[in-house]
Scaffold this active site. Structure first.
Site, PDB file in Angstrom:
ATOM      1  CB  THR A   1      -1.011  -0.044   1.172  1.00 56.11           C
ATOM      2  OG1 THR A   1      -1.906   1.047   1.045  1.00 56.11           O
ATOM      3  CG2 THR A   1      -0.328   0.020   2.537  1.00 56.11           C
TER       4      THR A   1
ATOM      5  CE  LYS B   1      -2.355   0.901  -3.203  1.00 55.53           C
ATOM      6  NZ  LYS B   1      -3.731   1.267  -3.539  1.00 55.53           N
TER       7      LYS B   1
ATOM      8  CG  ASP C   1      -6.897  -0.862  -4.863  1.00 58.24           C
ATOM      9  OD1 ASP C   1      -7.101  -1.624  -3.912  1.00 58.24           O
ATOM     10  OD2 ASP C   1      -5.918  -0.090  -4.937  1.00 58.24           O
TER      11      ASP C   1
ATOM     12  CB  ALA D   1      -8.694  12.468 -11.798  1.00 56.15           C
TER      13      ALA D   1
ATOM     14  N   GLY E   1      -5.140   8.090  -7.632  1.00 53.59           N
ATOM     15  CA  GLY E   1      -4.793   6.675  -7.768  1.00 53.59           C
ATOM     16  C   GLY E   1      -6.013   5.774  -7.650  1.00 53.59           C
TER      17      GLY E   1
ATOM     18  CG  LEU F   1     -10.863  20.698 -15.813  1.00 53.47           C
ATOM     19  CD1 LEU F   1     -11.457  21.617 -16.870  1.00 53.47           C
ATOM     20  CD2 LEU F   1     -11.918  19.719 -15.302  1.00 53.47           C
TER      21      LEU F   1
ATOM     22  CB  ILE G   1     -13.932   4.976  -2.147  1.00 53.56           C
ATOM     23  CG1 ILE G   1     -13.007   6.177  -2.296  1.00 53.56           C
ATOM     24  CG2 ILE G   1     -14.484   4.545  -3.484  1.00 53.56           C
ATOM     25  CD1 ILE G   1     -11.676   5.789  -2.976  1.00 53.56           C
TER      26      ILE G   1
ATOM     27  CD  GLN H   1      -8.174  -4.415  -1.065  1.00 55.81           C
ATOM     28  OE1 GLN H   1      -7.304  -5.013  -1.679  1.00 55.81           O
ATOM     29  NE2 GLN H   1      -8.112  -4.190   0.237  1.00 55.81           N
TER      30      GLN H   1
HETATM   31  P1  ATR Z   1      -5.686   8.485  -3.987  1.00 53.22           P
HETATM   32  O1  ATR Z   1      -4.542   7.637  -4.404  1.00 53.22           O
HETATM   33  O2  ATR Z   1      -6.203   8.163  -2.609  1.00 53.22           O
HETATM   34  O3  ATR Z   1      -6.773   8.521  -4.997  1.00 53.22           O
HETATM   35  P2  ATR Z   1      -4.472  10.961  -4.828  1.00 53.22           P
HETATM   36  O4  ATR Z   1      -3.810  10.222  -5.933  1.00 53.22           O
HETATM   37  O5  ATR Z   1      -3.666  11.919  -4.025  1.00 53.22           O
HETATM   38  O6  ATR Z   1      -5.107   9.957  -3.780  1.00 53.22           O
HETATM   39  O7  ATR Z   1      -5.771  11.702  -5.445  1.00 53.22           O
HETATM   40  C1  ATR Z   1      -6.521  12.560  -4.726  1.00 53.22           C
HETATM   41  C2  ATR Z   1      -7.757  12.997  -5.518  1.00 53.22           C
HETATM   42  O8  ATR Z   1      -8.564  13.748  -4.612  1.00 53.22           O
HETATM   43  C3  ATR Z   1      -7.478  13.900  -6.687  1.00 53.22           C
HETATM   44  O9  ATR Z   1      -8.520  13.765  -7.643  1.00 53.22           O
HETATM   45  C4  ATR Z   1      -7.553  15.284  -6.034  1.00 53.22           C
HETATM   46  O10 ATR Z   1      -7.855  16.353  -6.927  1.00 53.22           O
HETATM   47  P3  ATR Z   1      -6.686  17.051  -7.817  1.00 53.22           P
HETATM   48  O11 ATR Z   1      -6.368  16.071  -8.904  1.00 53.22           O
HETATM   49  O12 ATR Z   1      -7.309  18.289  -8.339  1.00 53.22           O
HETATM   50  O13 ATR Z   1      -5.545  17.297  -6.870  1.00 53.22           O
HETATM   51  C5  ATR Z   1      -8.727  15.070  -5.119  1.00 53.22           C
HETATM   52  N1  ATR Z   1      -8.776  15.985  -3.966  1.00 53.22           N
HETATM   53  C6  ATR Z   1      -8.066  15.900  -2.823  1.00 53.22           C
HETATM   54  N2  ATR Z   1      -8.407  16.891  -1.987  1.00 53.22           N
HETATM   55  C7  ATR Z   1      -9.383  17.620  -2.607  1.00 53.22           C
HETATM   56  C8  ATR Z   1     -10.154  18.782  -2.260  1.00 53.22           C
HETATM   57  N3  ATR Z   1     -10.009  19.382  -1.083  1.00 53.22           N
HETATM   58  N4  ATR Z   1     -11.076  19.224  -3.161  1.00 53.22           N
HETATM   59  C9  ATR Z   1     -11.232  18.612  -4.350  1.00 53.22           C
HETATM   60  N5  ATR Z   1     -10.527  17.530  -4.740  1.00 53.22           N
HETATM   61  C10 ATR Z   1      -9.615  17.034  -3.887  1.00 53.22           C
END
Ligand code: ATR
Length: 279
Positions: free
Chosen positions: A62, A66, A102, A129, A131, A155, A220, A250
């Protein structure tokens, strides 16, 4: 057969995986152990070396390893290769093969309460968007849905998911404001960011005023069990799907890869919920 299993990550002191896999080992009528291998980056090569020598049957991996684990593997499953991430390693006759469970685990958790939800008429909205979103996106696309659109704060990160697509599902990228505006178009809304997680339990990623009745909202986040988004979804007459079920499914898939045994675990969803509420 005495199984040697474990988890590598940092920090993992609060992981639920030892509890889950101890139950699975019992359910399968096997004996074995599932150990935690906690370590920072400097310790990773040493941990891996020890695991190789111990003849481990398999392990989970984890955050934050990963991606880096790939360097230590002999083979990679195609989905893990495309996603660039591994959460499950299987010792296949002395060779280590990496998988990602996952996304498919998430889909199994969803199909347990909603077996007919994903089909070629289903419109899905993915929020986030990162991991977690990548694995879920690919697994949902593989189910052959009509479309799966992605809303994210940045975006360009949402655009980066599009090459993971297979088959005929259509996808477009949008802002959270657009997602709120067009919400009535979706049968299933999946929240994959950390927004709403303890201690920020009052945060809600989008407003649900335009949601369709009987749409399913899935989050999730599982701490709290019922996030503000899920609470709000219920108030709007939508159906909900809790995040902790993904953890179990998972793990079910990982256990299947290690042992070849498919376990019926539906009854454990409520047990896990109780455990989480007790903590
Ligand atoms: P994980 O592996 O748990 O999915 P990550 O790869 O850090 O974690 O992804 C976090 C996601 O949460 C991303 O989509 C992030 O948005 P950005 O791509 O714009 O960074 C989103 N995210 C985290 N905190 C957020 C917040 N306060 N408001 C909106 N989106 C958030």
């Amino acid at each position: 057969m005495t199984l040697k299993l474990g988890l590598i990550g940092h920090p993992i002191g609060h992981s639920l995986s030892p509890w889950i896999h101890a139950k699975f080992i019992d359910l399968a009528g096997l004996t074995g152990e599932y150990k935690l291998y906690e370590g920072d980056h400097t310790k990773l090569p040493e941990v891996i070396q020890n695991l190789k020598q111990s003849g481990v049957d398999g392990f989970n991996i984890t955050v934050p390893y990963k991606q880096v684990i790939v360097d230590y593997l002999d083979n990679l499953d195609r989905d893990a290769e495309i996603l660039g991430a591994v959460n499950t390693v299987v010792n296949e006759n002395g060779k280590w093969k990496g998988y990602s469970t996952d996304g498919e685990g998430y889909v199994r958790s969803l199909m347990d309460p909603y077996p007919d939800l994903l089909n070629n008429g289903t419109s899905v909205l993915l929020l986030g968007a990162g991991g977690a979103a990548r694995g879920i996106y690919r697994a949902i696309v593989q189910k052959g849905v009509k479309n799966i659109d992605i809303a994210n704060r940045s975006l360009d990160k949402a655009e980066a998911l599009l090459p993971l697509r297979t088959g005929s599902a259509k996808s477009k990228v949008m802002s959270f404001q657009e997602a709120e505006q067009y919400l009535h178009e979706y049968d299933l809304i999946i929240q994959t960011t950390s927004v709403g997680m303890k201690p920020n339990v009052e945060d809600q990623i989008i407003q649900l005023d335009n949601i369709r009745q009987n749409a399913v909202v899935s989050d999730i986040v599982y701490q709290p069990i019922t996030t503000k988004l899920l609470q709000n979804a219920k108030e709007h007459g939508a159906l909900i799907h809790h995040g902790h079920a993904m953890l179990l499914y998972q793990a079910q898939l990982a256990f299947e890869k290690w042992t070849g045994k498919h376990l019926d675990i539906a009854h454990m969803v409520d047990e896990l919920e109780e455990k989480l509420r007790g903590e």
